[in-house]
Enzyme design. Structure first.
Site, PDB file in Angstrom:
ATOM      1  N   TYR A 212      -4.396  14.603  -3.044  1.00 50.99           N
ATOM      2  CA  TYR A 212      -4.844  13.898  -1.833  1.00 50.99           C
ATOM      3  C   TYR A 212      -5.689  14.396  -1.117  1.00 50.99           C
ATOM      4  O   TYR A 212      -5.813  14.748   0.135  1.00 50.99           O
ATOM      5  CB  TYR A 212      -3.643  13.706  -1.030  1.00 50.99           C
ATOM      6  CG  TYR A 212      -3.673  12.394  -0.033  1.00 50.99           C
ATOM      7  CD1 TYR A 212      -3.624  11.148  -0.334  1.00 50.99           C
ATOM      8  CD2 TYR A 212      -3.503  12.673   1.467  1.00 50.99           C
ATOM      9  CE1 TYR A 212      -3.816  10.059   0.337  1.00 50.99           C
ATOM     10  CE2 TYR A 212      -3.769  11.761   2.105  1.00 50.99           C
ATOM     11  CZ  TYR A 212      -3.677  10.318   1.638  1.00 50.99           C
ATOM     12  OH  TYR A 212      -3.617   9.337   2.581  1.00 50.99           O
TER      13      TYR A 212
ATOM     14  N   HIS B 265       0.822  -1.213   0.132  1.00 54.11           N
ATOM     15  CA  HIS B 265      -0.021  -0.075   0.044  1.00 54.11           C
ATOM     16  C   HIS B 265       0.990   1.234  -0.078  1.00 54.11           C
ATOM     17  O   HIS B 265       0.709   2.209  -0.655  1.00 54.11           O
ATOM     18  CB  HIS B 265      -0.918   0.091   1.338  1.00 54.11           C
ATOM     19  CG  HIS B 265      -1.703   1.308   1.478  1.00 54.11           C
ATOM     20  ND1 HIS B 265      -2.961   1.272   1.292  1.00 54.11           N
ATOM     21  CD2 HIS B 265      -1.314   2.506   1.884  1.00 54.11           C
ATOM     22  CE1 HIS B 265      -3.575   2.574   1.535  1.00 54.11           C
ATOM     23  NE2 HIS B 265      -2.259   3.489   1.982  1.00 54.11           N
ATOM     24  N   GLU B 266       1.827   1.312   0.966  1.00 54.06           N
ATOM     25  CA  GLU B 266       2.642   2.526   1.176  1.00 54.06           C
ATOM     26  C   GLU B 266       3.520   2.822  -0.029  1.00 54.06           C
ATOM     27  O   GLU B 266       3.678   3.945  -0.416  1.00 54.06           O
ATOM     28  CB  GLU B 266       3.246   2.586   2.299  1.00 54.06           C
ATOM     29  CG  GLU B 266       2.287   2.497   3.685  1.00 54.06           C
ATOM     30  CD  GLU B 266       1.362   3.515   3.839  1.00 54.06           C
ATOM     31  OE1 GLU B 266       1.608   4.498   3.021  1.00 54.06           O
ATOM     32  OE2 GLU B 266       0.457   3.482   4.430  1.00 54.06           O
TER      33      GLU B 266
END
Length: 548
Positions: free
Chosen positions: A376, A361-362
């Site tokens: 974001y 994910h990261e």
């Protein structure tokens, strides 16, 4: 920097000497070796795209007041080229000014995707709101976002930009406000402020988070490539760009304005016998094994499945820091250090956040920042988070680890009983977490990005596995549809390929859910054909989550 203004006639061909060399050129052109690898290079794609910018400046909204710079280049196997650009206006970055130019194998212009189509023309680039005032407003926004908690070492650095992402283009301050909480852990927020009125346009967290042979904590005993140094070994992988894992020693970063004056260390782990960790928290190397393993599997997934050589596509490895901060319930990717950082959790809500899907994910946030750059906040922020959930899940399936089998749960390994549910997020029915959206609505962009991501996560699950109840690898799922349709999945491998191509070729910083539908349909058409089962499944699945 690639400028729109080109010297007239600079691309003319010289005619002298053609007769003398024509025979040799013809022989070379007809030689089989000349066509052994006709695929355009990155440099050729950039040159072709530069010509397209001149010829299609009007449709791309480019003027003499603007400059462009190349962010990313993709050349397909058939030679089709996709060149992604950022733009500036009078040397100011344009938020929402990015675009992708698509070229045929021969280099001719086909089409483009623009983050916004607004005309960028401002009466002045002189702000009425001062930079110090913009900084104060951003610090106040950071405090508000942290619910009044006492913050320390607060700093803010405003940057004057043009905001084309939120309606009519306007002059704005983009301010990164940073600080530390009471435990010394980092907090950060980017605040977008109207440079004329001082009104807040938007704000989002700057640290992209997941709510958070070695013996690992979560994945059993795993193979590791290491580097021998004298009589000992380093947890550094020379086969994957020299990726390595270090110990942050419980310390944190001290960073202002994207410049880190103090960084938590990444003291390289070493070992005498090349057998790392014990699978227990009592050995600090155990978490390092998970982190390095997660890096390796993510690297291999992107390279072997998508042909991407490293997070940035340049073959360079990142590095990991484990044991960061004090009871830090988080993990994050940081572009400024090109590194992954993992906290140990508080032991009650979370354990060490080094699970495989968290790593995938990261690190996918790093891929997104080097490609579509999804903003974001709003719907694009939800898609940013969903991209990391979706492709991080694909990393877990790719690894095929018997101790951490592929599933559609996010963070199931790191949660503790104190968290109150068996995973961070649930892709089959995102609302199971009590906050995430199962379906699109006009208000979904107002949710926190970790919750608005639910629409895309639900789409990905349905596209992979279909609707209704089923059990996969011992996990029970029951995925509903908005329109009551019954869906049959196409498999997670195809979902990963469609989403990655949509991200890297068609999405831009402002892509919303309607744009994601278009992007994934284009990707499915490229990969499987316009009338394929996969293409039709993508269309039906978006409708099943109310994105029409």
């Amino acid at each position: 920097m690639s400028r729109i203004r080109h010297v007239r006639g600079s691309r003319r061909l010289a005619t002298a000497g053609i007769a003398a060399t024509s025979a040799a050129l013809l022989a070379t052109a007809l030689s089989p070796a000349a066509h052994a690898d006709a695929r355009p290079t990155r440099a050729t794609a950039i040159e072709n795209a530069a010509s397209a910018l001149v010829a299609h400046a009007a449709s791309l909204g480019l003027t003499s007041a603007q400059d462009t710079s190349v962010r990313d280049v993709i050349v397909d196997k058939d030679g089709t080229q996709h060149v992604r650009y950022d733009r500036t206006y009078h040397n100011l970055p344009v938020l929402g000014g990015d675009f992708v130019v698509h070229l045929a194998p021969g280099g001719t212009y086909r089409s483009a995707n623009r983050a916004t189509r607004a005309t960028i023309s401002l009466p002045t680039i002189a702000p009425k709101l001062s930079a110090p005032r913009a900084a104060d407003l951003a610090v106040n926004a950071l405090r508000a976002a942290n619910l009044g908690e006492t913050l320390h070492r607060l700093k803010a650095k405003p940057e004057l930009i043009v905001d084309a992402l939120h309606g009519t283009p306007r002059l704005a301050w983009r301010t990164n406000a940073v600080g530390q909480d009471s435990l010394g852990n980092p907090v950060a927020r980017t605040v977008l402020t109207d440079a004329r009125t001082g009104a807040q346009i938007d704000a989002w967290d700057s640290i992209e988070t997941a709510a958070g042979d070695g013996k690992s904590l979560y994945s059993g005993t795993v193979p590791l490539e290491t580097t021998q140094s004298g009589s000992s070994y380093q947890l550094k992988d020379p086969t994957r760009g020299n990726t390595y894992t270090g110990d942050a020693e419980g310390k944190t970063d001290l960073c202002f304005f994207g410049i880190c004056f103090v960084r938590a260390p990444a003291t390289l782990f070493t070992d005498a016998d090349n057998h790392w960790g014990t699978g227990s928290n009592s050995d600090r190397a155990s978490a390092a094994v998970d982190a390095q393993y997660g890096t390796n599997e993510t690297w291999d997934y992107y390279k072997n499945v998508h042909g991407r050589n490293g997070i940035a596509g340049d073959g360079k490895g990142s590095y990991n820091r484990v044991h960061y901060g004090s009871n830090y319930d988080n993990a994050f990717w940081d572009d400024s250090c090109f590194c992954m950082t993992y906290g140990d959790g508080d032991g009650t809500t979370f354990g060490p956040l080094v699970a495989l899907d968290v790593a995938g994910h990261e690190m996918t946030h790093g891929v997104t920042s080097k490609t579509a750059g999804l903003t974001y906040s709003g719907e694009s922020g939800g898609l940013n988070e969903a991209t990391s959930d979706i492709l991080g899940t694909m990393v877990e399936w790719y690894a095929n680890n018997p101790s951490d089998k592929g599933d559609y749960l996010i963070g199931e390994q790191i949660v503790k009983p104190g968290f109150g549910q068996p995973a961070l997020r649930f892709m089959d029915k995102p609302s199971r977490d009590g906050n995430s959206a199962d379906y699109w609505s006009s208000s979904v962009g107002n949710l926190d990005v970790h919750y608005s991501s639910g629409v895309a996560n639900h789409f990905a699950y349905l596209l992979a596995e279909g609707s209704g109840p089923k059990t996969i690898n011992g996990v029970s799922y029951n995925s509903p549809t908005y329109n009551g349709s019954t869906l049959t999945g196409i498999g997670h491998d195809k979902v990963g390929k469609i989403w990655y191509r949509a991200l890297t070729v068609y999405m831009t910083s402002s892509t919303n859910y309607a744009g994601a539908r278009t992007a994934t349909l284009n990707a499915a058409k490229d990969l499987y054909g316009a009338n394929s089962t996969e293409y039709n499944a993508v269309a039906a699945t978006w409708s099943a989550v109310n994105v029409n």
